[in-house]
Design an enzyme around this catalytic site. Structure first.
Site, PDB file in Angstrom:
ATOM      1  N   ASN A 106     -10.189   5.438   1.188  1.00  0.00           N
ATOM      2  CA  ASN A 106     -10.538   5.645   2.603  1.00  0.00           C
ATOM      3  C   ASN A 106     -11.652   6.688   2.778  1.00  0.00           C
ATOM      4  O   ASN A 106     -11.514   7.643   3.549  1.00  0.00           O
ATOM      5  CB  ASN A 106      -9.307   6.027   3.432  1.00  0.00           C
ATOM      6  CG  ASN A 106      -8.340   4.879   3.621  1.00  0.00           C
ATOM      7  OD1 ASN A 106      -7.236   4.886   3.082  1.00  0.00           O
ATOM      8  ND2 ASN A 106      -8.756   3.876   4.360  1.00  0.00           N
ATOM      9  N   LYS A 149     -10.053  -7.406   7.387  1.00  0.00           N
ATOM     10  CA  LYS A 149      -9.051  -7.065   8.404  1.00  0.00           C
ATOM     11  C   LYS A 149      -9.563  -7.598   9.733  1.00  0.00           C
ATOM     12  O   LYS A 149     -10.634  -7.168  10.186  1.00  0.00           O
ATOM     13  CB  LYS A 149      -8.902  -5.545   8.529  1.00  0.00           C
ATOM     14  CG  LYS A 149      -8.226  -4.861   7.378  1.00  0.00           C
ATOM     15  CD  LYS A 149      -8.172  -3.352   7.614  1.00  0.00           C
ATOM     16  CE  LYS A 149      -7.525  -2.646   6.445  1.00  0.00           C
ATOM     17  NZ  LYS A 149      -7.684  -1.179   6.539  1.00  0.00           N
ATOM     18  N   GLU A 199     -11.125   0.710  -3.655  1.00  0.00           N
ATOM     19  CA  GLU A 199     -11.437   0.371  -2.269  1.00  0.00           C
ATOM     20  C   GLU A 199     -12.071   1.566  -1.551  1.00  0.00           C
ATOM     21  O   GLU A 199     -11.532   2.676  -1.582  1.00  0.00           O
ATOM     22  CB  GLU A 199     -10.128  -0.046  -1.578  1.00  0.00           C
ATOM     23  CG  GLU A 199     -10.267  -0.501  -0.137  1.00  0.00           C
ATOM     24  CD  GLU A 199      -8.923  -0.934   0.464  1.00  0.00           C
ATOM     25  OE1 GLU A 199      -7.933  -1.112  -0.279  1.00  0.00           O
ATOM     26  OE2 GLU A 199      -8.865  -1.081   1.699  1.00  0.00           O
ATOM     27  N   GLY A 247      -4.343  -4.600   5.845  1.00  0.00           N
ATOM     28  CA  GLY A 247      -3.349  -4.405   6.896  1.00  0.00           C
ATOM     29  C   GLY A 247      -3.566  -3.067   7.568  1.00  0.00           C
ATOM     30  O   GLY A 247      -4.310  -2.216   7.061  1.00  0.00           O
ATOM     31  N   SER A 292       0.857  -1.183   0.000  1.00  0.00           N
ATOM     32  CA  SER A 292       0.000   0.000   0.000  1.00  0.00           C
ATOM     33  C   SER A 292       0.900   1.242   0.000  1.00  0.00           C
ATOM     34  O   SER A 292       1.715   1.416   0.897  1.00  0.00           O
ATOM     35  CB  SER A 292      -0.885  -0.040   1.253  1.00  0.00           C
ATOM     36  OG  SER A 292      -1.649   1.129   1.372  1.00  0.00           O
ATOM     37  N   LYS A 336      -0.963  -0.913  -4.487  1.00  0.00           N
ATOM     38  CA  LYS A 336      -2.186  -0.162  -4.150  1.00  0.00           C
ATOM     39  C   LYS A 336      -1.803   1.278  -3.880  1.00  0.00           C
ATOM     40  O   LYS A 336      -0.944   1.552  -3.046  1.00  0.00           O
ATOM     41  CB  LYS A 336      -2.836  -0.810  -2.926  1.00  0.00           C
ATOM     42  CG  LYS A 336      -3.787   0.067  -2.124  1.00  0.00           C
ATOM     43  CD  LYS A 336      -4.531  -0.769  -1.083  1.00  0.00           C
ATOM     44  CE  LYS A 336      -4.715  -0.025   0.225  1.00  0.00           C
ATOM     45  NZ  LYS A 336      -5.402  -0.842   1.248  1.00  0.00           N
ATOM     46  N   LEU A 337      -2.433   2.192  -4.618  1.00  0.00           N
ATOM     47  CA  LEU A 337      -2.178   3.618  -4.400  1.00  0.00           C
ATOM     48  C   LEU A 337      -3.271   4.199  -3.528  1.00  0.00           C
ATOM     49  O   LEU A 337      -4.465   3.995  -3.772  1.00  0.00           O
ATOM     50  CB  LEU A 337      -2.180   4.386  -5.733  1.00  0.00           C
ATOM     51  CG  LEU A 337      -1.194   3.973  -6.820  1.00  0.00           C
ATOM     52  CD1 LEU A 337      -1.266   4.976  -7.985  1.00  0.00           C
ATOM     53  CD2 LEU A 337       0.227   3.852  -6.295  1.00  0.00           C
ATOM     54  N   LYS A 338      -2.866   4.953  -2.520  1.00  0.00           N
ATOM     55  CA  LYS A 338      -3.828   5.717  -1.745  1.00  0.00           C
ATOM     56  C   LYS A 338      -4.215   6.923  -2.599  1.00  0.00           C
ATOM     57  O   LYS A 338      -3.331   7.588  -3.177  1.00  0.00           O
ATOM     58  CB  LYS A 338      -3.191   6.189  -0.435  1.00  0.00           C
ATOM     59  CG  LYS A 338      -2.959   5.050   0.549  1.00  0.00           C
ATOM     60  CD  LYS A 338      -4.284   4.534   1.111  1.00  0.00           C
ATOM     61  CE  LYS A 338      -4.044   3.583   2.273  1.00  0.00           C
ATOM     62  NZ  LYS A 338      -5.323   3.115   2.862  1.00  0.00           N
ATOM     63  N   ASP A 379      -7.122   2.918  -3.080  1.00  0.00           N
ATOM     64  CA  ASP A 379      -7.873   2.966  -1.822  1.00  0.00           C
ATOM     65  C   ASP A 379      -8.123   4.432  -1.465  1.00  0.00           C
ATOM     66  O   ASP A 379      -7.176   5.204  -1.304  1.00  0.00           O
ATOM     67  CB  ASP A 379      -7.065   2.287  -0.707  1.00  0.00           C
ATOM     68  CG  ASP A 379      -7.834   2.175   0.604  1.00  0.00           C
ATOM     69  OD1 ASP A 379      -9.013   2.592   0.652  1.00  0.00           O
ATOM     70  OD2 ASP A 379      -7.250   1.652   1.587  1.00  0.00           O
ATOM     71  N   ASP A 406     -13.935  -1.834   2.560  1.00  0.00           N
ATOM     72  CA  ASP A 406     -13.051  -2.045   3.709  1.00  0.00           C
ATOM     73  C   ASP A 406     -13.818  -1.572   4.948  1.00  0.00           C
ATOM     74  O   ASP A 406     -14.496  -2.376   5.620  1.00  0.00           O
ATOM     75  CB  ASP A 406     -11.737  -1.263   3.476  1.00  0.00           C
ATOM     76  CG  ASP A 406     -10.781  -1.247   4.664  1.00  0.00           C
ATOM     77  OD1 ASP A 406     -11.134  -1.744   5.738  1.00  0.00           O
ATOM     78  OD2 ASP A 406      -9.648  -0.715   4.526  1.00  0.00           O
TER      79      ASP A 406
HETATM   80  O1  OSB Z   1      -7.330   1.479   4.511  1.00  0.00           O
HETATM   81  O2  OSB Z   1      -6.213  -0.243   4.129  1.00  0.00           O
HETATM   82  C1  OSB Z   1      -6.333   0.828   4.731  1.00  0.00           C
HETATM   83  C2  OSB Z   1      -3.218   1.486   6.828  1.00  0.00           C
HETATM   84  C3  OSB Z   1      -3.785   2.046   7.945  1.00  0.00           C
HETATM   85  C4  OSB Z   1      -5.141   2.258   7.988  1.00  0.00           C
HETATM   86  C5  OSB Z   1      -5.935   1.877   6.910  1.00  0.00           C
HETATM   87  C6  OSB Z   1      -5.381   1.282   5.792  1.00  0.00           C
HETATM   88  C7  OSB Z   1      -3.988   1.118   5.745  1.00  0.00           C
HETATM   89  C8  OSB Z   1      -3.276   0.613   4.581  1.00  0.00           C
HETATM   90  C9  OSB Z   1      -1.915  -0.001   4.801  1.00  0.00           C
HETATM   91  O3  OSB Z   1      -3.666   0.699   3.453  1.00  0.00           O
HETATM   92  C10 OSB Z   1      -1.969  -1.479   4.838  1.00  0.00           C
HETATM   93  C11 OSB Z   1      -0.694  -2.097   5.372  1.00  0.00           C
HETATM   94  O4  OSB Z   1       0.257  -2.208   4.612  1.00  0.00           O
HETATM   95  O5  OSB Z   1      -0.653  -2.494   6.546  1.00  0.00           O
HETATM   96 MG    MG Z   2      -8.492   0.404   3.059  1.00  0.00          MG
END
Ligand code: OSB
Ligand code: MG
Length: 374
Positions: free
Chosen positions: A197, A269, A220, A297, A142, A168-170, A195, A245
């Site tokens: 969020n 998760k 995501e 994660g 990520s 995976k790009l935020k 992702d 998620d």
């Molecule tokens: O949304 O998946 C998520 C990390 C912290 C909180 C939310 C997320 C994430 C990640 C990182 O995307 C995942 C990892 O490499 O642990």
């Molecule tokens: Mg996520």
């Protein structure tokens, strides 16, 4: 018999700041729960909360508080009534904790610590207990929101060289199409996903449809956690699969979102869903419904990661997870480091979660320790 609990607060610097649509962090505040049996063994679980309620309503100081004041005390009668030298069964722990609402990350940490102890008593690994079907899992990574496109390309290039099998790009409004174009130009064929969020709104449907040209595995959590209808509306405009998620908190919410047509892929998760038993149940539901799942994660240390890798070896986990090597997060991990082997991590085979904190590292990273006796 008696079991006591120790809550270890740790601070571990990240190898690089991790920025998402909900904030940025450069140090991971880690909470490890240790369940100490009076016969000398310990079980471990990681509480995956962040320091602030940006990803979900839970946050670290609140989680510690609810563990101390409510979750651990509520287990008292169950632990007292367990046979001599035996940890309560995982199902009974889940049932006892379920009288308290919410707080899945805090519950998961306690349940996992007791599960680890229970498995060690039986000399069983978490993988055997869950029913793994492989001995290694495909790993993705990520990528946080960097300062520039150049930084992005450098970082992604480094991960690809290291062997990660999916990127995976935020993303967030203002950091999406250009970033995707830059990465796709460099690497037309890699497995790529994004992702958000929860950073977009229903009115962004047409904008999100522009992601389709980048041939992504999935988008995501584009919309807020409680906007199930919004995700369904978005998926009628966007061809890229929508993956939830934050919205998936239980077997029931998973089934609802699937049946309603709000999601076709799920990120599981254990922390978000209140533990490994719930995570396994959601996996089983998704297998039955032909919904692919992958293991998310939360920047875990080796303690949380070890357990996640076992989960990711269940049959329905058909997409690479955010189960990256220790070096992705930390210069030094609290356990022996997890090292990428040809884009994969090996499923731990030792009793319980299969790893322990290294005492020296734990001591050095520790910022506070709280003993809770029942
Ligand atoms: O949304 O998946 C998520 C990390 C912290 C909180 C939310 C997320 C994430 C990640 C990182 O995307 C995942 C990892 O490499 O642990
Ligand atoms: Mg996520």
């Amino acid at each position: 018999m008696s079991i006591s609990f120790v809550i270890h607060s740790l601070e571990i610097p990240l190898v690089r700041p991790f920025r998402t649509s909900f904030g940025s962090q450069s140090v991971r505040d880690v909470v490890l729960v240790e369940a100490v049996g009076d016969w000398g063994a310990s079980g471990w679980g990681e509480c995956v909360t962040m320091a602030w309620p940006g990803y979900s309503a839970e946050y670290t100081r609140g989680a510690i508080n609810v563990m101390r004041e409510f979750l651990i005390p509520t287990l008292g009668p169950l632990i007292d009534s367990s046979a001599l030298n035996s940890t309560p069964a995982p199902d009974s722990v889940r049932a006892a904790l379920s009288v308290m609402q919410g707080n899945p990350m805090a519950k998961s940490a306690i349940e996992t610590a007791l599960l680890d102890l229970w498995l060690k008593e039986r000399n069983l690994s978490l993988g055997e207990f869950l029913g793994v079907v492989r001995d290694r899992v495909d790993c993705g990574v990520s990528v946080g929101i960097p300062n520039s496109l150049e930084e992005l390309i450098t970082e992604v290039g480094q991960y690809i060289d290291e062997g990660y099998r999916r990127i995976k790009l935020k993303v967030e409004p203002g950091w999406d199409l250009e970033a995707l174009r830059a990465v796709r130009n460099e690497w037309p064929k890699i497995l790529l996903q994004v992702d958000a969020n929860q950073a977009y709104r229903r009115s962004d449907a047409e904008h999100l449809a522009k992601f389709d040209e980048f041939n992504l595995l999935l988008i995501e959590q584009p919309l807020p956690e409680d906007d199930i209808l919004g995700h369904k509306l978005i998926s009628s405009v966007v061809s890229t699969p929508i993956c939830l998620d934050e919205s998936i908190l239980s077997v029931e919410s998973a089934e609802g979102a699937i049946e309603f047509g709000a999601t076709t892929i799920i990120n599981i998760k254990p922390g978000r869903v209140g533990g490994f038993l719930n995570a396994r149940d959601i996996h089983d539901l998704c297998v039955e419904k032909s919904i692919p799942v992958w293991c998310g994660g939360m920047l875990e240390t080796g303690i949380g990661r070890a357990a996640n890798i076992a989960l990711a070896a269940l049959p329905g986990f058909t997409l690479p997870g955010d189960t990256s090597a220790s070096s992705r997060y930390y210069k030094e991990d609290v356990t022996q480091p997890f090292v990428l082997d040809n884009g994969q991590l090996h499923v731990p085979t030792g009793p319980g979660i299969g790893v322990e904190p290294i005492a020296e590292n734990l001591a050095q990273m520790s910022s506070a320790t709280q003993q809770i006796k029942l």
